[in-house]
Design a protein around this motif. Structure first.
Motif, PDB file in Angstrom:
ATOM      1  N   LEU A  72      -1.853  14.404  11.496  1.00  0.00           N
ATOM      2  CA  LEU A  72      -1.842  13.846  10.153  1.00  0.00           C
ATOM      3  C   LEU A  72      -2.194  12.364  10.232  1.00  0.00           C
ATOM      4  O   LEU A  72      -1.640  11.625  11.058  1.00  0.00           O
ATOM      5  CB  LEU A  72      -0.464  13.994   9.508  1.00  0.00           C
ATOM      6  CG  LEU A  72      -0.024  15.382   9.040  1.00  0.00           C
ATOM      7  CD1 LEU A  72       1.417  15.333   8.561  1.00  0.00           C
ATOM      8  CD2 LEU A  72      -0.924  15.889   7.928  1.00  0.00           C
ATOM      9  N   SER A  73      -3.096  11.928   9.358  1.00  0.00           N
ATOM     10  CA  SER A  73      -3.482  10.522   9.300  1.00  0.00           C
ATOM     11  C   SER A  73      -3.448  10.090   7.837  1.00  0.00           C
ATOM     12  O   SER A  73      -4.271  10.541   7.032  1.00  0.00           O
ATOM     13  CB  SER A  73      -4.880  10.329   9.893  1.00  0.00           C
ATOM     14  OG  SER A  73      -5.228   8.969   9.961  1.00  0.00           O
ATOM     15  N   ASP A  74      -2.447   9.278   7.495  1.00  0.00           N
ATOM     16  CA  ASP A  74      -2.257   8.838   6.108  1.00  0.00           C
ATOM     17  C   ASP A  74      -2.228  10.015   5.131  1.00  0.00           C
ATOM     18  O   ASP A  74      -2.855   9.976   4.070  1.00  0.00           O
ATOM     19  CB  ASP A  74      -3.356   7.852   5.702  1.00  0.00           C
ATOM     20  CG  ASP A  74      -3.210   6.519   6.418  1.00  0.00           C
ATOM     21  OD1 ASP A  74      -2.062   6.135   6.720  1.00  0.00           O
ATOM     22  OD2 ASP A  74      -4.229   5.858   6.670  1.00  0.00           O
ATOM     23  N   LEU A 125       6.493  14.149   5.853  1.00  0.00           N
ATOM     24  CA  LEU A 125       5.750  13.693   7.031  1.00  0.00           C
ATOM     25  C   LEU A 125       4.291  13.459   6.653  1.00  0.00           C
ATOM     26  O   LEU A 125       3.638  14.335   6.080  1.00  0.00           O
ATOM     27  CB  LEU A 125       5.853  14.720   8.154  1.00  0.00           C
ATOM     28  CG  LEU A 125       7.273  14.915   8.725  1.00  0.00           C
ATOM     29  CD1 LEU A 125       7.314  16.093   9.673  1.00  0.00           C
ATOM     30  CD2 LEU A 125       7.738  13.649   9.442  1.00  0.00           C
ATOM     31  N   THR A 126       3.780  12.282   6.974  1.00  0.00           N
ATOM     32  CA  THR A 126       2.427  11.922   6.561  1.00  0.00           C
ATOM     33  C   THR A 126       1.530  11.458   7.698  1.00  0.00           C
ATOM     34  O   THR A 126       0.299  11.452   7.552  1.00  0.00           O
ATOM     35  CB  THR A 126       2.469  10.790   5.512  1.00  0.00           C
ATOM     36  OG1 THR A 126       3.092   9.639   6.098  1.00  0.00           O
ATOM     37  CG2 THR A 126       3.254  11.214   4.275  1.00  0.00           C
ATOM     38  N   THR A 127       2.128  11.052   8.818  1.00  0.00           N
ATOM     39  CA  THR A 127       1.322  10.454   9.879  1.00  0.00           C
ATOM     40  C   THR A 127       1.879  10.851  11.244  1.00  0.00           C
ATOM     41  O   THR A 127       3.091  10.805  11.467  1.00  0.00           O
ATOM     42  CB  THR A 127       1.313   8.920   9.768  1.00  0.00           C
ATOM     43  OG1 THR A 127       0.788   8.547   8.481  1.00  0.00           O
ATOM     44  CG2 THR A 127       0.446   8.301  10.851  1.00  0.00           C
ATOM     45  N   THR A 175      -2.101   6.737  15.669  1.00  0.00           N
ATOM     46  CA  THR A 175      -1.332   6.657  14.425  1.00  0.00           C
ATOM     47  C   THR A 175      -0.155   5.695  14.552  1.00  0.00           C
ATOM     48  O   THR A 175       0.246   5.059  13.578  1.00  0.00           O
ATOM     49  CB  THR A 175      -0.810   8.046  14.008  1.00  0.00           C
ATOM     50  OG1 THR A 175       0.087   8.552  15.013  1.00  0.00           O
ATOM     51  CG2 THR A 175      -1.954   9.028  13.818  1.00  0.00           C
ATOM     52  N   SER A 176       0.385   5.555  15.760  1.00  0.00           N
ATOM     53  CA  SER A 176       1.557   4.691  15.967  1.00  0.00           C
ATOM     54  C   SER A 176       1.240   3.218  15.746  1.00  0.00           C
ATOM     55  O   SER A 176       2.129   2.436  15.399  1.00  0.00           O
ATOM     56  CB  SER A 176       2.112   4.891  17.380  1.00  0.00           C
ATOM     57  OG  SER A 176       2.577   6.208  17.559  1.00  0.00           O
ATOM     58  N   VAL A 177      -0.018   2.840  15.968  1.00  0.00           N
ATOM     59  CA  VAL A 177      -0.398   1.439  15.777  1.00  0.00           C
ATOM     60  C   VAL A 177      -1.193   1.234  14.486  1.00  0.00           C
ATOM     61  O   VAL A 177      -1.813   0.189  14.283  1.00  0.00           O
ATOM     62  CB  VAL A 177      -1.206   0.914  16.991  1.00  0.00           C
ATOM     63  CG1 VAL A 177      -0.355   0.925  18.230  1.00  0.00           C
ATOM     64  CG2 VAL A 177      -2.483   1.723  17.203  1.00  0.00           C
ATOM     65  N   GLY A 178      -1.164   2.250  13.615  1.00  0.00           N
ATOM     66  CA  GLY A 178      -1.775   2.108  12.308  1.00  0.00           C
ATOM     67  C   GLY A 178      -3.262   2.363  12.244  1.00  0.00           C
ATOM     68  O   GLY A 178      -3.903   2.077  11.219  1.00  0.00           O
TER      69      GLY A 178
END
Length: 275
Positions: A72-74, A125-127, A175-178
């Protein structure tokens, strides 16, 4: 009945009556007090302080069990693939094996992915990388077993990487670092894999012969990995005496999933267990 936390199906067991519930509950509580993921039968004496000694009850589901690995990404699904799970050794539910890409019809896979996506959104949950477990039941279609808000354990990372070229660890770090997680996905699988978690067929002590047996398996054609879980002198538990001990994980590759599954099942069936 099922522990409220944990991993690797430790302490998950099927009950069909009140008498079985009472009997198995005591066994599960004992497992949670004495066992761990690295010592699922409590044979090493390390204790089971990893877990909370509390269990829940769930409806038993029949049908084909699967894992759905999702990125999941955004809030958008950028990767989703289905892996078939082999039937477990009931009444216990520790894994026996997997096959990917899935052998289920495309429509069923689409339903499983759609249900998984809805479940993830329902809990907010989104990311990140998610590992959703479901069964495609005979009467009600896709039914949720559980959501893991993390990458699946065991061979999950390697299987997704080998078959689809997607590294779930890399996607989680993105995803952890945006950063957006947008893995390139091939139109067709790179390879097809069959995996078997070999369970002890009886209780006892593992013999010296296991070393050469593992070496022979590693030399077999199309065997890509053999992960050993026991060695000479280790005590193991068979299905008749409790939750069976994993002997090893074996993974094979073939041109299609049918061949990969048949081959790894043949290896498991023909393996001599020196117990």
């Amino acid at each position: 009945i099922k522990p409220i936390n944990g991993a690797a199906s430790l302490g998950v067991v099927k009950v069909c009556s009140m008498d079985e519930l009472v009997e198995q509950y005591d066994k599960v509580v004992d497992i949670l007090k004495t066992c761990s993921v690295s010592d699922p039968n409590g044979l090493k004496g390390g204790g089971g302080n990893e877990f909370i000694s509390e269990v829940m009850m769930e409806q038993y589901l029949d049908g084909d069990e699967v894992d759905v690995d999702i990125v999941l990404s955004d809030g958008q699904v950028t990767y989703a693939k289905v892996t078939d799970n082999l039937p477990t050794l009931e009444p216990w539910f520790n894994e026996t094996g997997a096959c990917t890409p899935s052998l289920l019809p495309a429509q069923k896979q689409e339903e499983l992915i759609s249900t998984s996506t809805k479940m993830l959104k329902a809990v907010g949950l989104t990311t990140g990388v998610m590992h959703v477990e479901l069964k495609y039941t005979t009467t009600n279609g896709p039914q949720l077993i559980e959501i893991n808000g993390r990458m699946g354990g065991g061979p999950v990372r390697d299987m997704n990487l080998d078959v689809w070229g997607v590294d779930l660890v890399e996607e989680q770090l993105m995803t952890s670092v945006g950063l957006p997680a947008l893995p390139p996905i091939p139109d067709h699988p790179i390879v097809c894999l069959g995996q078997y978690s070999i369970n002890a067929k009886k209780s006892g002590i593992v013999g010296e012969e296991i070393v050469e047996i593992f070496e022979q398996m590693k030399r077999m054609p199309d065997v890509t990995a053999v992960e050993e879980f026991v060695g000479p002198g280790d005590r193991v538990v068979g299905i008749e005496d409790g939750m069976p001990t994993w002997i090893a994980d074996v993974t094979v590759k073939k041109a299609n999933s049918h061949e990969a599954l048949a081959y790894v099942q043949k290896i498991e069936q023909e393996m001599v267990q020196p117990i």
